[in-house]
Design a protein around this motif. Structure first.
Motif, PDB file in Angstrom:
ATOM      1  N   LYS A 173       1.240  -5.633 -14.713  1.00  0.00           N
ATOM      2  CA  LYS A 173       0.699  -4.517 -13.938  1.00  0.00           C
ATOM      3  C   LYS A 173       1.276  -3.174 -14.378  1.00  0.00           C
ATOM      4  O   LYS A 173       0.916  -2.127 -13.835  1.00  0.00           O
ATOM      5  N   LYS A 189       0.833  -1.202   0.000  1.00  0.00           N
ATOM      6  CA  LYS A 189       0.000   0.000   0.000  1.00  0.00           C
ATOM      7  C   LYS A 189       0.867   1.250   0.000  1.00  0.00           C
ATOM      8  O   LYS A 189       0.579   2.229  -0.698  1.00  0.00           O
ATOM      9  N   ILE A 244       3.713   6.119  -5.331  1.00  0.00           N
ATOM     10  CA  ILE A 244       3.635   6.297  -6.783  1.00  0.00           C
ATOM     11  C   ILE A 244       2.564   7.324  -7.130  1.00  0.00           C
ATOM     12  O   ILE A 244       2.763   8.216  -7.960  1.00  0.00           O
ATOM     13  N   LEU A 301      -1.292   1.879 -13.371  1.00  0.00           N
ATOM     14  CA  LEU A 301      -0.338   2.850 -12.845  1.00  0.00           C
ATOM     15  C   LEU A 301      -0.509   4.183 -13.570  1.00  0.00           C
ATOM     16  O   LEU A 301      -0.751   4.213 -14.784  1.00  0.00           O
ATOM     17  N   ILE A 305       3.974  -6.891  -3.857  1.00  0.00           N
ATOM     18  CA  ILE A 305       3.315  -5.889  -4.702  1.00  0.00           C
ATOM     19  C   ILE A 305       2.315  -6.547  -5.656  1.00  0.00           C
ATOM     20  O   ILE A 305       1.184  -6.080  -5.810  1.00  0.00           O
ATOM     21  N   SER A 356      -3.735  -1.504  -3.837  1.00  0.00           N
ATOM     22  CA  SER A 356      -3.056  -1.168  -5.083  1.00  0.00           C
ATOM     23  C   SER A 356      -3.762  -0.049  -5.833  1.00  0.00           C
ATOM     24  O   SER A 356      -4.913   0.280  -5.564  1.00  0.00           O
ATOM     25  N   ILE A 357      -3.030   0.535  -6.767  1.00  0.00           N
ATOM     26  CA  ILE A 357      -3.567   1.586  -7.626  1.00  0.00           C
ATOM     27  C   ILE A 357      -3.258   1.175  -9.062  1.00  0.00           C
ATOM     28  O   ILE A 357      -2.126   1.308  -9.534  1.00  0.00           O
ATOM     29  N   LEU A 358      -4.246   0.624  -9.733  1.00  0.00           N
ATOM     30  CA  LEU A 358      -4.062   0.159 -11.092  1.00  0.00           C
ATOM     31  C   LEU A 358      -5.176   0.697 -11.978  1.00  0.00           C
ATOM     32  O   LEU A 358      -6.334   0.794 -11.530  1.00  0.00           O
ATOM     33  N   TYR A 418       2.360   1.778  -3.577  1.00  0.00           N
ATOM     34  CA  TYR A 418       1.373   2.323  -4.517  1.00  0.00           C
ATOM     35  C   TYR A 418       1.006   3.766  -4.160  1.00  0.00           C
ATOM     36  O   TYR A 418       0.834   4.607  -5.046  1.00  0.00           O
ATOM     37  N   SER A 419       0.910   4.064  -2.876  1.00  0.00           N
ATOM     38  CA  SER A 419       0.575   5.423  -2.446  1.00  0.00           C
ATOM     39  C   SER A 419       1.675   6.405  -2.839  1.00  0.00           C
ATOM     40  O   SER A 419       1.389   7.538  -3.264  1.00  0.00           O
TER      41      SER A 419
END
Length: 565
Positions: free
Chosen positions: A331, A271, A277, A307, A295, A303-305, A274-275
């Motif tokens: 990903k 987390k 990023i 990207l 990951i 997650s944040i997808l 991803y945060s």
């Protein structure tokens, strides 16, 4: 013949010692107001970072810390650890970044062996440092000279031990910096062969080996790492890789050369990655395969997808499974696979990607990417040689030999260890102890490791050292430790145990738990065997334990299953 063409002298106008310390001074001059470090609510600019490092160097010199001194720092990825990579060598001293996962007795050995004059410690690890200092003092007795203790406060740390440390006489880090001069007039080392950093690796011996690095090597590797990875000016780098691992694979210095931004992480989570990023625009990070596995297996709410932008990832520490590499690519991460050792300033080979591979199926790409590849720009020689003859093995992808290296990005040597230096530099090469093949295209691929080394989450663990500790358990007659595949850590220690007469009929489940409790008291947590198998050990006619049979057993057992933290 123009005999005078090489007679031109080396003078002040055309020569200065190579050192990565210049990178910081330049970053401060070129991008003084650009963010250098972001750590939670705290941030600094390159001008501020340069001034803080000058203060650190100045304050150390005021305490008679300089050339010939070693400064140890025990901390996670926080600004002070980054600053130590510049401030300490700017004073002339050598920086020794200590692995925070080690136990107190091992850290005591490191501090004593390096004769550390200063110990800088993050508040969370003050109790660990305090215990290590006590052990060091007890073993040294009348020869013990107490080091200067500096405690680092950190708003992101939940520990409340800062006040305790100050009550014990430690100096608070920022207070220490206040005594220093922000315009401290530092200079490059007189000789670029001067030592800049010391790092310890457990290897296969009873005591850790101190790897000594030079200003010249650090300079060359810092730039080499950026070039082979295609890093550009202004890169935003997330510190998932511990800076205490080979000085962050030299990217501590690289980020200053690129005038980039360091995003610090005290604790690494999927987390958090991803945060960072999403919130900071992270462009690059390094991580062991175990982190990549975390990951790719992150839950949807972590997650944040897709990207928001391309993110470059460098992985090393153990051969990453092709399935993990494939999942990372799916990903949207762009993964570079590298290989190296503490003795080579961190990664020194890379699986350099070729455009013609882009059209291959993803599975084939992942297999190619899993190879250790070719040498870095800053490493002049790399080969696979026969362990018997030292002759290069054929590039057939089948014949196994030892990886050997030679060049400017090989360590100066092991501290106070002439025998170790003689062995590791035998024949004019650095011997890695890792076994590999060379493919027809010249790319190398590791097929086996030195047989007593277990690589767990990027950490090297000596099976011999674990065995020596387990032999101290009152119920154990014989023990042998090998690597078992582990879904989370890549590998983890598996102990095969023969019990003493009289305890064979004990409750094996309770006994296994007791052995693990015993282990946790005696060794770092990541050394503790995750599997304990009871029974007689296979031996040769001369009584030698046949580890190859045990390795076959763990293969049949399958990997240790992924468990929640």
């Amino acid at each position: 013949m123009m005999r005078d063409i090489d007679d031109l002298p080396k003078i002040k106008a055309n020569y200065t010692a190579l050192t990565p310390l210049w990178f910081l001074e330049r970053a401060s001059a070129v991008h003084p107001n650009r963010k250098s470090i972001i750590h939670g609510p705290l941030s600094y600019t390159w001008r501020q970072t340069y001034e803080r490092c000058c203060r650190l160097a100045s304050a150390l010199n005021q305490r008679s810390i300089g050339v010939g001194s070693t400064v140890a720092i025990i901390a996670p990825n926080i600004p002070a650890l980054y600053e130590s990579h510049f401030g300490v060598p700017m004073s002339g001293a050598v920086v020794n970044c200590v692995n925070i996962r080690l136990n107190a007795s091992t850290i005591a050995f490191l501090l004593g062996h390096s004769s550390s004059a200063v110990v800088m410690v993050d508040q969370e690890f003050f109790a660990l440092a305090e215990e290590a200092l006590k052990i060091w003092a007890e073993k040294s007795k009348e020869n013990f000279k107490p080091p200067l203790i500096i405690v680092i406060g950190d708003e992101t740390c939940e520990s409340r031990s800062l006040e305790y440390a100050l009550g014990k006489g430690a100096i608070e880090y920022d207070k220490f910096l206040e005594a220093g001069d922000p315009k401290f007039s530092w200079g490059p080392p007189e000789d670029e062969w001067q030592s800049i950093a010391l790092g310890y690796t457990s290897g296969t011996t009873a005591s850790p080996k101190g790897v000594v690095l030079s200003h010249r090597g650090a300079y060359l590797m810092s730039l080499s790492g950026a070039l082979v990875w295609g890093m550009t000016e202004g890169a935003i780098y997330l510190w998932t890789l511990p800076m205490f691992h080979c000085n962050g694979w030299c990217y501590t210095w690289t980020l200053a050369a690129l005038c980039g931004t360091n995003i610090c992480m005290r604790q690494v989570t999927a987390k958090g990655v991803y945060s960072a990023i999403a919130n900071h625009g992270v462009t690059h990070f390094c991580a062991a395969p175990v982190v990549l596995n975390t990951i790719v297996n992150a839950s949807p709410n972590e997650s944040i997808l897709p990207l928001p932008h391309p993110v470059h990832v460098m992985t090393a520490g153990a051969a990453p499974p092709p399935s993990v590499l494939s999942s990372m690519s799916e990903k949207g991460f762009i993964v570079a696979h590298t290989y190296g050792l503490s003795e080579t300033y961190g990664p020194s080979t890379i699986c350099a990607w070729k455009p013609e591979w882009d059209v291959l199926p993803l599975e084939k790409q992942a297999r190619l990417r899993a190879r250790q590849g070719v040498r870095y720009i800053g490493l002049e020689f790399l080969d696979i040689v026969s362990t018997q003859t030292m002759e290069p093995v054929p590039a057939d992808g089948k014949t196994i030999g030892e990886i050997v290296m030679r060049g400017n990005c090989v360590m100066k040597g092991y501290l106070k260890n002439p025998k170790g230096n003689e062995e590791t530099f035998a024949g004019g090469w650095f011997h890695s102890g890792d076994l590999a093949v060379k493919h027809p295209d010249g790319y190398i691929e590791i097929k086996d490791r030195s047989k007593d080394i277990i690589i767990s989450g990027g950490e090297n663990i000596s099976s011999v050292e674990i065995e020596n500790t387990l032999y101290m358990h009152p119920a154990i007659l014989e023990v042998s430790v090998v690597a078992r595949p582990d879904e989370r850590w890549g590998e983890s220690p598996c102990a095969f145990v023969t019990l003493k007469p009289g305890v064979e009929k004990s409750d094996k489940g309770r006994l296994a738990e007791d052995i693990m409790r015993f282990s946790r008291k005696k060794m770092p947590a990541y050394w503790v065997p995750k599997s304990i198998i009871f029974g007689p050990l296979p031996k040769t006619a001369t009584g030698k334990i046949q580890k190859h049979q045990l390795r076959e057993k763990v293969k049949k057992m399958g990997p240790v299953k992924l468990s929640k933290l």
